[in-house]
Motif scaffolding. Structure first.
Motif, PDB file in Angstrom:
ATOM      1  N   GLN A 223       0.840  -1.192   0.000  1.00 29.79           N
ATOM      2  CA  GLN A 223       0.000   0.000   0.000  1.00 29.79           C
ATOM      3  C   GLN A 223       0.877   1.244   0.000  1.00 29.79           C
ATOM      4  OE1 GLN A 223      -2.728   0.329   3.257  1.00 29.79           O
ATOM      5  NE2 GLN A 223      -3.617   2.250   2.550  1.00 29.79           N
ATOM      6  N   VAL A 224       0.577   2.158  -0.913  1.00 21.94           N
ATOM      7  CA  VAL A 224       1.315   3.414  -1.013  1.00 21.94           C
ATOM      8  C   VAL A 224       0.335   4.572  -0.885  1.00 21.94           C
ATOM      9  CG1 VAL A 224       2.784   4.865  -2.439  1.00 21.94           C
ATOM     10  CG2 VAL A 224       3.087   2.384  -2.499  1.00 21.94           C
ATOM     11  N   VAL A 225       0.620   5.462   0.042  1.00 23.12           N
ATOM     12  CA  VAL A 225      -0.172   6.676   0.213  1.00 23.12           C
ATOM     13  C   VAL A 225       0.736   7.859  -0.097  1.00 23.12           C
ATOM     14  CG1 VAL A 225      -1.499   8.087   1.807  1.00 23.12           C
ATOM     15  CG2 VAL A 225      -1.598   5.590   1.984  1.00 23.12           C
ATOM     16  N   GLN A 226       0.258   8.783  -0.909  1.00 17.80           N
ATOM     17  CA  GLN A 226       1.079   9.918  -1.323  1.00 17.80           C
ATOM     18  C   GLN A 226       0.281  11.207  -1.202  1.00 17.80           C
ATOM     19  OE1 GLN A 226       2.220  10.717  -5.618  1.00 17.80           O
ATOM     20  NE2 GLN A 226       4.167   9.951  -4.847  1.00 17.80           N
ATOM     21  N   LEU A 227       0.914  12.215  -0.634  1.00 14.63           N
ATOM     22  CA  LEU A 227       0.297  13.532  -0.469  1.00 14.63           C
ATOM     23  C   LEU A 227       1.237  14.572  -1.070  1.00 14.63           C
ATOM     24  CD1 LEU A 227      -2.020  15.240   0.830  1.00 14.63           C
ATOM     25  CD2 LEU A 227      -0.537  15.439   2.848  1.00 14.63           C
ATOM     26  N   ALA A 228       0.784  15.265  -2.119  1.00 15.43           N
ATOM     27  CA  ALA A 228       1.598  16.276  -2.798  1.00 15.43           C
ATOM     28  C   ALA A 228       1.021  17.656  -2.545  1.00 15.43           C
ATOM     29  CB  ALA A 228       1.647  15.990  -4.296  1.00 15.43           C
ATOM     30  N   ARG A 229       1.907  18.641  -2.323  1.00 12.90           N
ATOM     31  CA  ARG A 229       1.493  20.024  -2.096  1.00 12.90           C
ATOM     32  C   ARG A 229       2.418  20.949  -2.872  1.00 12.90           C
ATOM     33  NH1 ARG A 229       2.096  20.748   4.042  1.00 12.90           N
ATOM     34  NH2 ARG A 229       3.696  19.163   3.747  1.00 12.90           N
ATOM     35  N   VAL A 230       1.883  22.068  -3.341  1.00 15.18           N
ATOM     36  CA  VAL A 230       2.687  23.023  -4.109  1.00 15.18           C
ATOM     37  C   VAL A 230       2.432  24.444  -3.629  1.00 15.18           C
ATOM     38  CG1 VAL A 230       2.781  21.594  -6.187  1.00 15.18           C
ATOM     39  CG2 VAL A 230       0.921  23.248  -5.915  1.00 15.18           C
ATOM     40  N   LEU A 231       3.451  25.294  -3.838  1.00 15.29           N
ATOM     41  CA  LEU A 231       3.378  26.728  -3.540  1.00 15.29           C
ATOM     42  C   LEU A 231       4.046  27.486  -4.678  1.00 15.29           C
ATOM     43  CD1 LEU A 231       4.513  26.853   0.209  1.00 15.29           C
ATOM     44  CD2 LEU A 231       2.233  27.462  -0.648  1.00 15.29           C
ATOM     45  N   PRO A 232       3.636  28.727  -4.932  1.00 10.30           N
ATOM     46  CA  PRO A 232       4.376  29.549  -5.905  1.00 10.30           C
ATOM     47  C   PRO A 232       5.739  29.918  -5.342  1.00 10.30           C
ATOM     48  CG  PRO A 232       2.653  30.837  -4.843  1.00 10.30           C
ATOM     49  CD  PRO A 232       2.451  29.424  -4.397  1.00 10.30           C
ATOM     50  N   ALA A 233       6.747  29.953  -6.218  1.00 13.33           N
ATOM     51  CA  ALA A 233       8.116  30.250  -5.784  1.00 13.33           C
ATOM     52  C   ALA A 233       8.377  31.751  -5.671  1.00 13.33           C
ATOM     53  CB  ALA A 233       9.114  29.627  -6.750  1.00 13.33           C
ATOM     54  N   ALA A 234       7.529  32.550  -6.281  1.00 16.08           N
ATOM     55  CA  ALA A 234       7.758  34.004  -6.308  1.00 16.08           C
ATOM     56  C   ALA A 234       7.911  34.569  -4.905  1.00 16.08           C
ATOM     57  CB  ALA A 234       6.603  34.692  -7.026  1.00 16.08           C
ATOM     58  N   GLY A 235       8.970  35.367  -4.717  1.00 19.18           N
ATOM     59  CA  GLY A 235       9.223  35.992  -3.435  1.00 19.18           C
ATOM     60  C   GLY A 235       9.879  35.082  -2.422  1.00 19.18           C
ATOM     61  N   ARG A 236      10.106  33.839  -2.789  1.00 18.06           N
ATOM     62  CA  ARG A 236      10.708  32.889  -1.863  1.00 18.06           C
ATOM     63  C   ARG A 236      12.085  32.405  -2.327  1.00 18.06           C
ATOM     64  NH1 ARG A 236       5.001  31.148  -1.761  1.00 18.06           N
ATOM     65  NH2 ARG A 236       4.213  31.350   0.392  1.00 18.06           N
ATOM     66  N   VAL A 237      12.258  32.222  -3.639  1.00 21.55           N
ATOM     67  CA  VAL A 237      13.487  31.665  -4.197  1.00 21.55           C
ATOM     68  C   VAL A 237      14.207  32.726  -5.023  1.00 21.55           C
ATOM     69  CG1 VAL A 237      14.438  29.931  -5.786  1.00 21.55           C
ATOM     70  CG2 VAL A 237      12.592  29.302  -4.216  1.00 21.55           C
ATOM     71  N   ASP A 238      15.524  32.741  -4.926  1.00 23.57           N
ATOM     72  CA  ASP A 238      16.359  33.671  -5.698  1.00 23.57           C
ATOM     73  C   ASP A 238      16.301  33.268  -7.177  1.00 23.57           C
ATOM     74  OD1 ASP A 238      18.284  35.236  -6.865  1.00 23.57           O
ATOM     75  OD2 ASP A 238      19.899  34.684  -5.481  1.00 23.57           O
ATOM     76  N   ILE A 239      15.633  34.068  -7.991  1.00 27.62           N
ATOM     77  CA  ILE A 239      15.449  33.736  -9.406  1.00 27.62           C
ATOM     78  C   ILE A 239      16.767  33.821 -10.183  1.00 27.62           C
ATOM     79  CG2 ILE A 239      14.176  34.310 -11.507  1.00 27.62           C
ATOM     80  CD1 ILE A 239      12.496  33.146  -9.270  1.00 27.62           C
ATOM     81  N   GLU A 240      17.707  34.643  -9.726  1.00 28.27           N
ATOM     82  CA  GLU A 240      19.003  34.700 -10.404  1.00 28.27           C
ATOM     83  C   GLU A 240      19.778  33.412 -10.194  1.00 28.27           C
ATOM     84  OE1 GLU A 240      21.307  38.096  -9.453  1.00 28.27           O
ATOM     85  OE2 GLU A 240      19.793  39.556 -10.123  1.00 28.27           O
ATOM     86  N   ALA A 241      19.666  32.837  -9.006  1.00 26.37           N
ATOM     87  CA  ALA A 241      20.358  31.577  -8.721  1.00 26.37           C
ATOM     88  C   ALA A 241      19.654  30.400  -9.385  1.00 26.37           C
ATOM     89  CB  ALA A 241      20.438  31.349  -7.214  1.00 26.37           C
ATOM     90  N   TRP A 242      18.319  30.442  -9.404  1.00 25.34           N
ATOM     91  CA  TRP A 242      17.520  29.347  -9.976  1.00 25.34           C
ATOM     92  C   TRP A 242      16.598  29.953 -11.039  1.00 25.34           C
ATOM     93  CZ3 TRP A 242      19.353  24.790  -8.454  1.00 25.34           C
ATOM     94  CH2 TRP A 242      20.058  24.745  -7.261  1.00 25.34           C
ATOM     95  N   PRO A 243      17.132  30.148 -12.264  1.00 19.90           N
ATOM     96  CA  PRO A 243      16.400  30.886 -13.306  1.00 19.90           C
ATOM     97  C   PRO A 243      15.028  30.300 -13.603  1.00 19.90           C
ATOM     98  CG  PRO A 243      18.674  30.490 -13.955  1.00 19.90           C
ATOM     99  CD  PRO A 243      18.442  29.680 -12.727  1.00 19.90           C
ATOM    100  N   GLY A 244      14.036  31.190 -13.642  1.00 19.53           N
ATOM    101  CA  GLY A 244      12.697  30.789 -14.047  1.00 19.53           C
ATOM    102  C   GLY A 244      11.921  29.981 -13.035  1.00 19.53           C
ATOM    103  N   CYS A 245      12.425  29.835 -11.815  1.00 20.34           N
ATOM    104  CA  CYS A 245      11.750  28.991 -10.822  1.00 20.34           C
ATOM    105  C   CYS A 245      10.334  29.509 -10.555  1.00 20.34           C
ATOM    106  CB  CYS A 245      12.560  28.935  -9.535  1.00 20.34           C
ATOM    107  SG  CYS A 245      11.907  27.759  -8.329  1.00 20.34           S
ATOM    108  N   GLU A 246       9.345  28.620 -10.699  1.00 19.57           N
ATOM    109  CA  GLU A 246       7.937  29.003 -10.553  1.00 19.57           C
ATOM    110  C   GLU A 246       7.227  28.264  -9.420  1.00 19.57           C
ATOM    111  OE1 GLU A 246       6.081  31.185 -12.103  1.00 19.57           O
ATOM    112  OE2 GLU A 246       7.496  31.894 -13.614  1.00 19.57           O
ATOM    113  N   THR A 247       7.657  27.034  -9.118  1.00 14.93           N
ATOM    114  CA  THR A 247       6.896  26.197  -8.201  1.00 14.93           C
ATOM    115  C   THR A 247       7.791  25.563  -7.145  1.00 14.93           C
ATOM    116  OG1 THR A 247       5.332  25.643  -9.973  1.00 14.93           O
ATOM    117  CG2 THR A 247       5.323  24.214  -8.040  1.00 14.93           C
ATOM    118  N   LEU A 248       7.314  25.560  -5.903  1.00 20.82           N
ATOM    119  CA  LEU A 248       7.916  24.766  -4.840  1.00 20.82           C
ATOM    120  C   LEU A 248       6.977  23.595  -4.559  1.00 20.82           C
ATOM    121  CD1 LEU A 248       8.912  27.568  -2.264  1.00 20.82           C
ATOM    122  CD2 LEU A 248      10.153  26.792  -4.287  1.00 20.82           C
ATOM    123  N   GLY A 249       7.543  22.432  -4.284  1.00 25.70           N
ATOM    124  CA  GLY A 249       6.695  21.272  -4.045  1.00 25.70           C
ATOM    125  C   GLY A 249       7.215  20.402  -2.926  1.00 25.70           C
TER     126      GLY A 249
END
Length: 365
Positions: A223-249
């Motif tokens: 039996q496998v149970v999986q729970l996935a969650r996402v957040l927008p990356a804007a304002g949280r991740v350095d876009i210069e370091a991680w170009p184009g980053c849109e989603t945190l999961g």
């Protein structure tokens, strides 16, 4: 044959060559297609199937010896072989708009015989089509990070979602994928401590607000149970370091076998594509398909780790040869509901000339 014509014959003409170089390569492809994973078996099969091979090959001096096959694969330039493979594989998939490309490495364990250091191959695997698009050897005394940029550079990434485990979670790799027009999905672990802290803190601060997808599955007493969650990356991740980053999961999963109590496991991700929780869960599952649909297949159905070939370029070239055959066999539906196993498909190719011609795209004479 057209893809192979740009590979140089490694044999020296002054020594005399009895057998056509491209014909040797075609024979090996046909032989491995027919469930023959050693050069000894390849030669034996080719001698029994000489008349069938002569339907499209000249074979002026018959079937080459086992030593000739081995010498060709030891000396043949693996870069040229890989280039020919990529050209051919690219023709199989003219449109890859919604495809996910999983990048991961595999050690060829049998290549360490005779005191030689074991080789490690990084492959690009189209998860939906189930086909290999390229491979790159990891240089000795190095790791996958050095091979990944060269592999990515050789591929058309525009529109693709390229996924990695934590080893590939590197700023340069994310930047390269973004520059080549693709999107990345990177697993985040302790090798990127600052990024990991940012993603962890984002989900703690968000509490119960992230978009969520839950899934449970039962199969073979597991039996496998999986729970996935996402957040927008804007304002949280350095876009210069991680170009184009849109989603945190984040994905929390519980795997329980029988009556044994399982433990929850948490994995974090970043992506340059805007993903829903369902998209993230699907992409994470698809990435690990490279383990059982490619790496496991090479070991169990193609006996890659059991191979005793270990000298010069032979292990690398032989690994690519088996991936060529996998690409030939997998797209062809056979058996009940089109779900015949890889092993039986290869045996069917050995037993039936028409089946073999079907895999090779030949019109039966």
């Amino acid at each position: 044959m057209q893809a192979l014509e740009h590979i140089d014959d490694p044999r020296h003409p002054s020594n005399g060559t009895l057998h056509d170089f491209r014909e040797i390569l075609v024979i090996t492809i046909c032989a491995v297609l027919c469930d023959n994973d050693t050069f000894e078996k390849m030669v034996a099969w080719a001698r029994y199937k000489r008349d069938w091979l002569r339907r499209f090959l000249i074979l002026k001096n018959g079937i080459p010896s086992e030593e000739t096959f081995l010498r060709i694969f030891r000396l043949m330039d693996p870069k040229q072989f890989e280039t020919a493979f990529r050209t051919w594989a690219g023709g199989l998939l003219p449109a890859l708009e919604m495809e996910q490309l999983a990048i991961d490495g595999k050690t060829v364990r049998g290549s360490s015989r005779g005191g030689r250091q074991v080789i490690h191959m990084v492959s690009a695997f189209a998860t939906q089509a189930g086909l290999v698009l390229g491979q790159e050897k990891v240089h000795e005394k190095s790791n996958e990070i050095t091979a990944i940029p060269a592999l990515l550079e050789s591929l058309q990434l525009k529109g693709l979602l390229v996924s990695f485990d934590a080893m590939g979670c590197q700023r340069d790799i994310a930047g390269q994928i973004h520059e080549q027009g693709g999107d990345y999905l990177l697993a985040v672990k302790g090798n990127q401590p600052s990024l990991l802290s940012i993603v962890e803190a984002a989900f703690i601060d968000a509490g119960d607000t992230p978009k969520t997808n839950a899934r449970a599955e039962r199969s073979h007493g597991r039996q496998v149970v999986q729970l996935a969650r996402v957040l927008p990356a804007a304002g949280r991740v350095d876009i210069e370091a991680w170009p184009g980053c849109e989603t945190l999961g984040v994905i929390d999963s519980l795997r329980q076998v029988g009556d044994k109590r399982g433990q929850w496991e948490r994995r974090y991700y970043i992506s340059s594509r805007t993903l829903s929780a369902e998209d993230l869960a699907h992409a994470a599952r698809a990435h690990w398909g490279i383990e059982n649909r490619l790496h496991w297949m090479l070991d169990v159905n193609f006996a890659e780790d059991a191979s005793s070939v270990c000298k010069d370029y032979a292990p690398e070239n032989l690994s690519l040869l088996k991936k060529i055959v996998l690409n030939l066999v997998r797209p062809v539906p056979m058996g009940k509901n089109g779900k015949m196993s890889m092993r039986i498909k290869r045996k069917a190719a050995a037993w039936d000339d028409d089946v073999r011609a079907q895999f090779l795209g030949l019109t039966s004479p």
